[in-house]
Motif scaffolding. Structure first.
Motif, short mmCIF file in Angstrom:
data_model
loop_
_atom_site.label_atom_id
_atom_site.label_comp_id
_atom_site.label_asym_id
_atom_site.label_seq_id
_atom_site.Cartn_x
_atom_site.Cartn_y
_atom_site.Cartn_z
N TYR A 71 0.89 -1.34 -0.12
CA TYR A 71 -0.09 0.03 -0.04
C TYR A 71 0.79 1.31 0.06
CZ TYR A 71 -4.53 -2.12 1.18
OH TYR A 71 -5.75 -2.98 0.91
N PHE A 72 1.74 1.31 0.89
CA PHE A 72 2.70 2.37 0.83
C PHE A 72 3.66 2.76 -0.16
CE2 PHE A 72 6.21 4.95 2.53
CZ PHE A 72 5.63 5.94 3.36
N VAL A 73 3.95 1.79 -0.78
CA VAL A 73 4.66 2.00 -2.01
C VAL A 73 4.03 2.33 -3.16
CG1 VAL A 73 6.27 0.67 -3.85
CG2 VAL A 73 6.52 0.12 -1.68
N ALA A 74 2.76 1.65 -3.37
CA ALA A 74 2.02 2.37 -4.37
C ALA A 74 1.26 3.48 -4.31
CB ALA A 74 0.71 1.24 -4.61
N THR A 75 0.85 3.99 -2.98
CA THR A 75 0.43 5.36 -2.70
C THR A 75 1.39 6.44 -2.85
OG1 THR A 75 -1.07 4.41 -1.01
CG2 THR A 75 -0.59 6.73 -0.83
N VAL A 76 2.75 6.11 -2.71
CA VAL A 76 3.67 6.95 -2.92
C VAL A 76 4.35 7.38 -4.09
CG1 VAL A 76 6.07 7.80 -1.86
CG2 VAL A 76 4.30 6.98 -0.35
N LEU A 77 4.51 6.27 -5.01
CA LEU A 77 5.12 6.22 -6.32
C LEU A 77 4.37 6.90 -7.27
CD1 LEU A 77 6.89 2.72 -6.64
CD2 LEU A 77 7.94 5.00 -6.18
N PRO A 78 4.86 7.24 -8.38
CA PRO A 78 3.82 8.09 -9.36
C PRO A 78 3.01 6.84 -9.77
CG PRO A 78 6.36 8.63 -9.61
CD PRO A 78 6.26 7.64 -8.61
N VAL A 79 1.70 7.47 -10.30
CA VAL A 79 0.65 6.64 -10.65
C VAL A 79 0.97 5.44 -11.95
CG1 VAL A 79 -0.44 8.19 -12.52
CG2 VAL A 79 -1.78 6.40 -11.02
N ASP A 80 2.09 5.93 -12.75
CA ASP A 80 2.28 4.91 -13.97
C ASP A 80 3.38 3.92 -13.47
OD1 ASP A 80 4.66 6.82 -13.50
OD2 ASP A 80 4.89 7.01 -15.60
N LYS A 81 3.96 3.99 -12.18
CA LYS A 81 4.87 2.93 -12.06
C LYS A 81 4.46 1.58 -11.65
CE LYS A 81 8.31 6.07 -12.69
NZ LYS A 81 8.77 5.90 -14.03
N ILE A 82 3.66 1.67 -10.60
CA ILE A 82 2.83 0.35 -10.07
C ILE A 82 1.29 0.12 -10.79
CG2 ILE A 82 2.12 -1.01 -8.23
CD1 ILE A 82 4.21 -0.09 -6.91
N ILE A 83 0.59 1.31 -10.41
CA ILE A 83 -1.04 1.32 -10.68
C ILE A 83 -1.33 1.00 -12.07
CG2 ILE A 83 -3.05 2.53 -10.73
CD1 ILE A 83 -2.16 3.70 -7.81
N ALA A 84 -0.77 1.71 -12.72
CA ALA A 84 -0.83 1.42 -14.45
C ALA A 84 -0.25 0.46 -14.99
CB ALA A 84 -0.47 2.98 -15.10
N LYS A 85 0.47 -0.02 -14.52
CA LYS A 85 1.04 -1.42 -14.86
C LYS A 85 0.27 -2.68 -14.50
CE LYS A 85 5.95 -0.21 -15.89
NZ LYS A 85 5.74 1.45 -15.78
N ILE A 86 0.18 -2.91 -13.18
CA ILE A 86 -0.41 -4.22 -12.73
C ILE A 86 -2.08 -3.90 -12.74
CG2 ILE A 86 1.54 -4.76 -11.72
CD1 ILE A 86 0.00 -4.27 -8.93
N TYR A 87 -2.55 -2.97 -12.58
CA TYR A 87 -4.05 -2.94 -12.32
C TYR A 87 -4.99 -3.31 -13.51
CZ TYR A 87 -4.43 -0.28 -7.97
OH TYR A 87 -4.47 -0.09 -6.54
N PRO A 88 -4.27 -2.79 -14.70
CA PRO A 88 -5.11 -3.52 -15.88
C PRO A 88 -5.06 -4.89 -16.03
CG PRO A 88 -3.66 -1.66 -16.62
CD PRO A 88 -3.39 -1.82 -15.09
N ILE A 89 -4.10 -5.68 -15.53
CA ILE A 89 -3.95 -7.15 -15.44
C ILE A 89 -5.30 -7.46 -14.56
CG2 ILE A 89 -2.82 -9.17 -15.11
CD1 ILE A 89 -0.31 -7.36 -15.56
N PHE A 90 -5.29 -7.07 -13.62
CA PHE A 90 -6.51 -7.57 -12.49
C PHE A 90 -7.91 -6.97 -13.24
CE2 PHE A 90 -2.52 -7.23 -9.64
CZ PHE A 90 -2.47 -8.58 -9.52
N GLY A 91 -7.81 -5.86 -13.64
CA GLY A 91 -9.16 -5.52 -14.18
C GLY A 91 -9.75 -6.42 -14.93
N ALA A 92 -8.61 -7.01 -16.09
CA ALA A 92 -9.04 -7.57 -17.36
C ALA A 92 -9.58 -9.03 -16.42
CB ALA A 92 -7.86 -8.03 -17.89
N ALA A 93 -8.73 -9.37 -15.45
CA ALA A 93 -9.24 -10.80 -14.69
C ALA A 93 -10.59 -10.54 -14.24
CB ALA A 93 -8.36 -11.05 -13.79
#
Length: 477
Positions: free
Chosen positions: A169-191
């Motif tokens: 949570y901490f890493v994803a909250t602090v890092l830029p949106v394109d570093k973690i969220i934009a990379k892995i969320y689409p995979i889980f959204g597709a799932a």
């Protein structure tokens, strides 16, 4: 199965018909400036491809809501189909779409900021306190449930999983949106979408029968303690309408490339969530042999929808279903939890006018939020969840009134499309206070509904007076 297919068709058609109407109503302009370009900071304001934003938005607003809430709502029977469909189109999708557009046109500002602009300083101060607390509660809830499930499945200590999730949570909250969220969320959204499509195939081709809406006489359980009105409208939030969604839309408003993306991202994600909820409500009733069978199972399992999800997925989809069930009950809430904390960070930063480009400033805002979130994670889960559901819908009430004010300031003769849902949800939340044992506990009595109506009339009257004053003063939007 006719009721199910009519509702499904209505949801799909609404994207093209009602969505196009809302485009015209708000005056979508593809050439208008957008925050991702005018406020670019490389952290929260970053242009992303439309398909990524859609999948991120879907996962942000979904979590386990359209799964667990739909199963609990299905205990009332096929009447749940109507609420998911009508609520999803005329309340939820409209709520998400217009609140997202308002944020988009206000520099991607967080929900309390735009509420304050259109409903006044008092409401601004109130939401500045309430919404961050609600975001922390969401984050804490979505620390607890995945940690419990992972502890059960792996035999590793609960506290270990709490620590792992908090670090993520901490890493994803602090890092830029394109570093973690934009990379892995689409995979889980597709799932999440794949799981719904697979279960739709089970409904179509499996040996299951989805109940029809033929009567409401026997479509609810324990009517005195859990009446359809207002409990159903609190139980099914995600999939119909959820105040939490409006806190997430500003995150994506800061990443959009032009206003034409508003319908697929805001309206489209909500309709997609409603479709997911509709499928889960249908399969829950069909899998257990009808509404009575579902209720018997839920009573035997202490209303634990997660158990139902695992059983349905494992039985109907085999190994794939088991994997998808893990994604649904573990990964989905985690992804909603970290964006809840990110939203809380942005709300606090907006309130303080605190630049979030330097990482040390992000840390300064985030650390206290996580300290509180960790502390809440060790509070009795039932206490947290008991009041979250109502608080979530109460937030949707405030957002609907904000949308009403925005439309009236624009001089729109169609402000009624927000006004009627605002009054309806005000009544749902007000009457729940008197009916539910969580609050006053009067049960489904005439007095409880009358008191709920009186509170609704007072709230609606006061807000309309203030909104009309702003309109007469010519307050700018």
């Amino acid at each position: 199965m006719i009721t199910f297919f009519i509702c499904l068709a209505a949801l799909v058609a609404a994207y093209f018909l009602y969505g196009a109407f809302l485009d015209r109503l708000v005056g979508i302009d593809a050439k208008a400036d957008v925050p991702s370009k005018s406020c670019y900071d490389g952290v929260d304001y970053i242009p992303l491809p439309r398909w990524r934003i859609f999948l991120i938005q879907l996962l942000n607003i979904a979590g386990t809501g359209p799964i667990f809430g739909a199963i609990l709502g299905a205990c009332y029977g096929p009447v749940a189909f109507l609420w998911i469909t009508i609520g999803g189109i005329f309340l939820g999708a409209m709520h998400d779409y217009i609140s997202g557009v308002i944020s988009l046109r206000n520099g991607g500002k967080s929900l309390p900021e735009i509420i304050g602009k259109y409903l006044g300083r008092g409401m601004h101060r109130f939401t500045l306190v309430v919404i961050p607390i609600l975001m922390i509660l969401v984050g804490a809830v979505f620390i607890v449930t995945p940690s419990q499930i992972l502890a059960d499945k792996t035999n590793l200590p609960y506290i270990l999983w709490v620590g792992v999730i908090i670090v993520y949570y901490f890493v994803a909250t602090v890092l830029p949106v394109d570093k973690i969220i934009a990379k892995i969320y689409p995979i889980f959204g597709a799932a999440l979408i794949f799981m719904a499509v697979a279960l739709f195939g089970v409904i179509l081709f499996g040996d299951y029968s989805v109940p029809e809406l033929v009567s409401v006489d026997n479509m609810h359980f324990n009517a005195e303690a859990l009446p359809i009105v207002p409990t159903l409208f609190i139980s099914i939030a995600c999939g119909a309408i959820s105040g939490f969604h409006a806190t997430q839309s500003p995150l994506m408003a800061r990443c959009m490339n032009n206003e034409r993306e508003a319908r697929p991202i805001f309206f489209g994600a909500m309709i997609s969530e409603s479709v997911v909820a509709l499928i889960w409500a249908a399969i829950a009733m069909a899998f257990f042999g009808g509404v009575d069978g579902l209720n018997d199972f839920m009573v035997a399992n202490n209303s634990n929808a997660g158990v139902a999800v695992s059983l349905i997925s494992d039985t109907t989809l085999g190994t794939i279903g088991s994997i998808l069930a893990i994604l649904g009950v573990v990964v989905a809430p985690i992804t909603s939890g970290d964006t809840a904390f990110r939203s809380a960070r942005l709300i606090i930063a907006d309130m303080l006018g605190y630049d979030q480009k330097p990482i040390y400033k992000r840390l300064i805002v985030s650390l206290p939020l996580f300290v509180i979130g960790v502390a809440i994670a060790f509070v009795d889960f039932d206490i947290i969840w008991r009041y979250f559901a109502w608080s979530n819908q109460a937030l949707s009430v405030i957002t609907l009134w904000m949308i009403t004010a925005w439309l009236m300031r624009r001089g729109s003769r169609w402000s009624i499309i927000a006004l009627l849902p605002a009054i309806f949800m005000t009544y749902v939340c007000s009457s729940f206070v008197f009916v539910s044992g969580q609050f006053v506990g009067m049960g489904a009595t005439a007095e409880a509904y009358i008191y709920g109506g009186a509170v609704t009339a007072i709230i609606a009257g006061l807000l309309m007076v203030n909104i009309r004053k702003d309109v007469k003063r010519g307050a700018k939007i």
